[in-house]
Design a protein around this motif. Structure first.
Motif, PDB file in Angstrom:
ATOM      1  N   ILE A   1       3.425 -22.207  17.963  1.00  0.00           N
ATOM      2  CA  ILE A   1       4.093 -20.941  17.614  1.00  0.00           C
ATOM      3  C   ILE A   1       3.217 -20.131  16.668  1.00  0.00           C
ATOM      4  N   MET A   2       2.637 -20.794  15.680  1.00  0.00           N
ATOM      5  CA  MET A   2       1.784 -20.101  14.716  1.00  0.00           C
ATOM      6  C   MET A   2       0.548 -19.504  15.387  1.00  0.00           C
ATOM      7  N   MET A   3      -0.046 -20.240  16.313  1.00  0.00           N
ATOM      8  CA  MET A   3      -1.241 -19.736  16.997  1.00  0.00           C
ATOM      9  C   MET A   3      -0.912 -18.496  17.831  1.00  0.00           C
ATOM     10  N   ALA A   4       0.229 -18.510  18.520  1.00  0.00           N
ATOM     11  CA  ALA A   4       0.632 -17.351  19.323  1.00  0.00           C
ATOM     12  C   ALA A   4       0.816 -16.118  18.457  1.00  0.00           C
ATOM     13  N   VAL A   5       1.445 -16.305  17.298  1.00  0.00           N
ATOM     14  CA  VAL A   5       1.658 -15.166  16.395  1.00  0.00           C
ATOM     15  C   VAL A   5       0.338 -14.669  15.827  1.00  0.00           C
ATOM     16  N   GLY A   6      -0.535 -15.587  15.451  1.00  0.00           N
ATOM     17  CA  GLY A   6      -1.828 -15.190  14.900  1.00  0.00           C
ATOM     18  C   GLY A   6      -2.625 -14.342  15.876  1.00  0.00           C
ATOM     19  N   LEU A   7      -2.626 -14.733  17.136  1.00  0.00           N
ATOM     20  CA  LEU A   7      -3.349 -13.974  18.152  1.00  0.00           C
ATOM     21  C   LEU A   7      -2.712 -12.595  18.368  1.00  0.00           C
ATOM     22  N   GLN A   8      -1.392 -12.538  18.307  1.00  0.00           N
ATOM     23  CA  GLN A   8      -0.705 -11.260  18.472  1.00  0.00           C
ATOM     24  C   GLN A   8      -1.023 -10.308  17.320  1.00  0.00           C
ATOM     25  N   VAL A   9      -1.027 -10.847  16.108  1.00  0.00           N
ATOM     26  CA  VAL A   9      -1.357 -10.029  14.932  1.00  0.00           C
ATOM     27  C   VAL A   9      -2.784  -9.503  15.034  1.00  0.00           C
ATOM     28  N   LEU A  10      -3.708 -10.338  15.468  1.00  0.00           N
ATOM     29  CA  LEU A  10      -5.100  -9.912  15.619  1.00  0.00           C
ATOM     30  C   LEU A  10      -5.217  -8.790  16.652  1.00  0.00           C
ATOM     31  N   TYR A  11      -4.522  -8.945  17.765  1.00  0.00           N
ATOM     32  CA  TYR A  11      -4.582  -7.936  18.826  1.00  0.00           C
ATOM     33  C   TYR A  11      -4.061  -6.584  18.331  1.00  0.00           C
ATOM     34  N   GLN A  12      -2.927  -6.599  17.668  1.00  0.00           N
ATOM     35  CA  GLN A  12      -2.341  -5.347  17.187  1.00  0.00           C
ATOM     36  C   GLN A  12      -3.220  -4.683  16.128  1.00  0.00           C
ATOM     37  N   ALA A  13      -3.764  -5.485  15.218  1.00  0.00           N
ATOM     38  CA  ALA A  13      -4.579  -4.933  14.133  1.00  0.00           C
ATOM     39  C   ALA A  13      -5.876  -4.324  14.677  1.00  0.00           C
ATOM     40  N   VAL A  14      -6.547  -5.039  15.580  1.00  0.00           N
ATOM     41  CA  VAL A  14      -7.802  -4.543  16.147  1.00  0.00           C
ATOM     42  C   VAL A  14      -7.549  -3.273  16.959  1.00  0.00           C
ATOM     43  N   THR A  15      -6.444  -3.235  17.698  1.00  0.00           N
ATOM     44  CA  THR A  15      -6.103  -2.046  18.482  1.00  0.00           C
ATOM     45  C   THR A  15      -5.921  -0.827  17.589  1.00  0.00           C
ATOM     46  N   LYS A  16      -5.218  -0.985  16.473  1.00  0.00           N
ATOM     47  CA  LYS A  16      -4.999   0.134  15.551  1.00  0.00           C
ATOM     48  C   LYS A  16      -6.300   0.555  14.874  1.00  0.00           C
ATOM     49  N   LEU A  17      -7.179  -0.408  14.606  1.00  0.00           N
ATOM     50  CA  LEU A  17      -8.448  -0.084  13.967  1.00  0.00           C
ATOM     51  C   LEU A  17      -9.328   0.723  14.922  1.00  0.00           C
ATOM     52  N   ILE A  18      -9.326   0.358  16.199  1.00  0.00           N
ATOM     53  CA  ILE A  18     -10.142   1.067  17.195  1.00  0.00           C
ATOM     54  C   ILE A  18      -9.612   2.478  17.438  1.00  0.00           C
ATOM     55  N   THR A  19      -8.287   2.603  17.505  1.00  0.00           N
ATOM     56  CA  THR A  19      -7.680   3.914  17.776  1.00  0.00           C
ATOM     57  C   THR A  19      -7.517   4.764  16.526  1.00  0.00           C
ATOM     58  N   ASN A  20      -7.839   4.147  15.368  1.00  0.00           N
ATOM     59  CA  ASN A  20      -7.771   4.860  14.083  1.00  0.00           C
ATOM     60  C   ASN A  20      -6.353   5.325  13.749  1.00  0.00           C
ATOM     61  N   GLU A  21      -5.350   4.542  14.174  1.00  0.00           N
ATOM     62  CA  GLU A  21      -3.963   4.854  13.857  1.00  0.00           C
ATOM     63  C   GLU A  21      -3.594   4.181  12.539  1.00  0.00           C
ATOM     64  N   VAL A  22      -4.048   4.778  11.445  1.00  0.00           N
ATOM     65  CA  VAL A  22      -3.851   4.189  10.128  1.00  0.00           C
ATOM     66  C   VAL A  22      -3.162   5.180   9.209  1.00  0.00           C
ATOM     67  N   GLU A  23      -2.091   4.707   8.505  1.00  0.00           N
ATOM     68  CA  GLU A  23      -1.400   5.537   7.533  1.00  0.00           C
ATOM     69  C   GLU A  23      -1.473   4.862   6.171  1.00  0.00           C
ATOM     70  N   THR A  24      -1.404   5.683   5.118  1.00  0.00           N
ATOM     71  CA  THR A  24      -1.509   5.147   3.769  1.00  0.00           C
ATOM     72  C   THR A  24      -0.169   4.589   3.321  1.00  0.00           C
ATOM     73  N   PRO A  25      -0.082   3.278   3.049  1.00  0.00           N
ATOM     74  CA  PRO A  25       1.186   2.673   2.644  1.00  0.00           C
ATOM     75  C   PRO A  25       1.530   2.988   1.188  1.00  0.00           C
ATOM     76  N   SER A  26       2.799   2.849   0.839  1.00  0.00           N
ATOM     77  CA  SER A  26       3.273   3.089  -0.519  1.00  0.00           C
ATOM     78  C   SER A  26       2.986   1.883  -1.410  1.00  0.00           C
ATOM     79  N   MET A  27       2.976   2.118  -2.730  1.00  0.00           N
ATOM     80  CA  MET A  27       2.781   1.026  -3.676  1.00  0.00           C
ATOM     81  C   MET A  27       3.957   0.057  -3.643  1.00  0.00           C
ATOM     82  N   ILE A  28       5.113   0.532  -3.173  1.00  0.00           N
ATOM     83  CA  ILE A  28       6.259  -0.377  -3.034  1.00  0.00           C
ATOM     84  C   ILE A  28       5.911  -1.520  -2.090  1.00  0.00           C
TER      85      ILE A  28
END
Length: 299
Positions: free
Chosen positions: A91-118
């Motif tokens: 289960i952990m490996m499946a989630v880790g791979l999913q997180v990597l896929y989503q993060a790399v996709t956003k980095l390539i497409t430059n879909e990044v927003e500035t998060p709050s300090m909260i």
């Protein structure tokens, strides 16, 4: 009830502690990460969501392990907790791979927003909380000698590191490095995958009857010092959940009668329990002719 079953019952506390902590933390991280635009916090919250499933699997494994022996399982059901740890690693490996896929996709497409300090403070507080859970489960796993609870503790530790990574990523983004939050999410994914692999490797080694050679050497030393044991011909050991099963072939003087030979086996069993806390030792006795004159000279 034997000590082994009591240990399994105590191990359930660790699973319940993880489940409750992950429910609270996952809810907080996913909500705040979504509202305040933190990819790293969302990734961490998703990880905690699957940690709930992993902890439930550990709890079920501990429950099944407490079932008494039956015709199909003469040694009991202790290996169920090892299987639970193995399932948790998948289960952990499946989630880790999913997180990597989503993060790399956003980095390539430059879909990044500035998060709050909260979001940053949420990640930090949650990291401290789950580190406390890790310390509790680590101490409990060592006390009850449970692979499943140890797997849960390793997961807790990786989550604490993940939370710190998310905190750093958010702070970096606030300082003008908007890509750093996504990079932190990538690091999160890698940590999840690494922890999953370590748990998988350990449980697979145990399920395939692998055993630590250095620990086996300690068993040999203990048995060889027992009076009446002329030669340790063979010794094998394997893990069954939190139990160690040992098979031994020892050679004794063929002039000994059945009662004297049986006394030697009882000494071995008693010494293995005292020195190594091993309750299950199967001993096969083989007679051997001893050159008594040569032995007297050696003494």
């Amino acid at each position: 009830m034997t000590d082994a079953y009591k240990d399994l019952q105590q191990g359930e506390r660790g699973a319940w502690t993880s489940i409750i902590a992950y429910i609270v933390l996952a809810g907080a991280k996913l909500t705040i990460g979504y509202v305040f635009f933190s990819e790293a916090l969302l990734a961490d919250g998703l990880n905690n969501s699957t940690d709930i499933v992993s902890s439930i699997a550990v709890l079920i494994g501990l429950r099944i392990s407490q079932k008494p022996p039956d015709e199909d399982h003469p040694y009991g059901h202790f290996r169920a907790e090892t299987l639970a740890a193995l399932i948790a690693s998948f289960i952990m490996m499946a989630v880790g791979l999913q997180v990597l896929y989503q993060a790399v996709t956003k980095l390539i497409t430059n879909e990044v927003e500035t998060p709050s300090m909260i979001a940053a403070w949420t990640a930090l507080v949650c990291s401290v909380i789950i580190y406390g859970v890790y310390r509790y489960n680590l101490k409990l796993a060592k006390r009850v000698n449970s692979q499943a609870v140890m797997a849960a503790a390793q997961d807790n530790r990786s989550d604490a590191l993940v939370g710190m990574g998310a905190f750093v990523g958010i702070i970096g983004t606030r300082l003008g490095l908007p890509w750093l939050d996504v990079v932190a999410a990538i690091v999160v994914g890698l940590i999840i995958c690494r922890t999953a692999w370590m748990i998988f490797r350990g449980t697979a080694y145990s399920l395939s009857d692998g055993f630590d050679e250095s620990e086996l050497e300690q068993f040999k030393e203990t048995i060889n010092t027992i009076p009446g044991v002329e030669r340790l011909k063979d010794i094998r050991a394997r893990l069954l959940g939190n139990q160690v099963l040992v098979d031994v072939i020892v050679q004794v003087d063929n002039d000994l009668n059945v009662t004297e030979s049986h006394d030697i086996t009882e000494r071995i069993e008693r010494k293995m329990l005292e020195n190594h806390n091993i309750e299950h030792v199967h001993i096969h006795i083989e007679p051997i002719r001893i050159n008594k004159r040569l032995k007297e000279k050696q003494v």
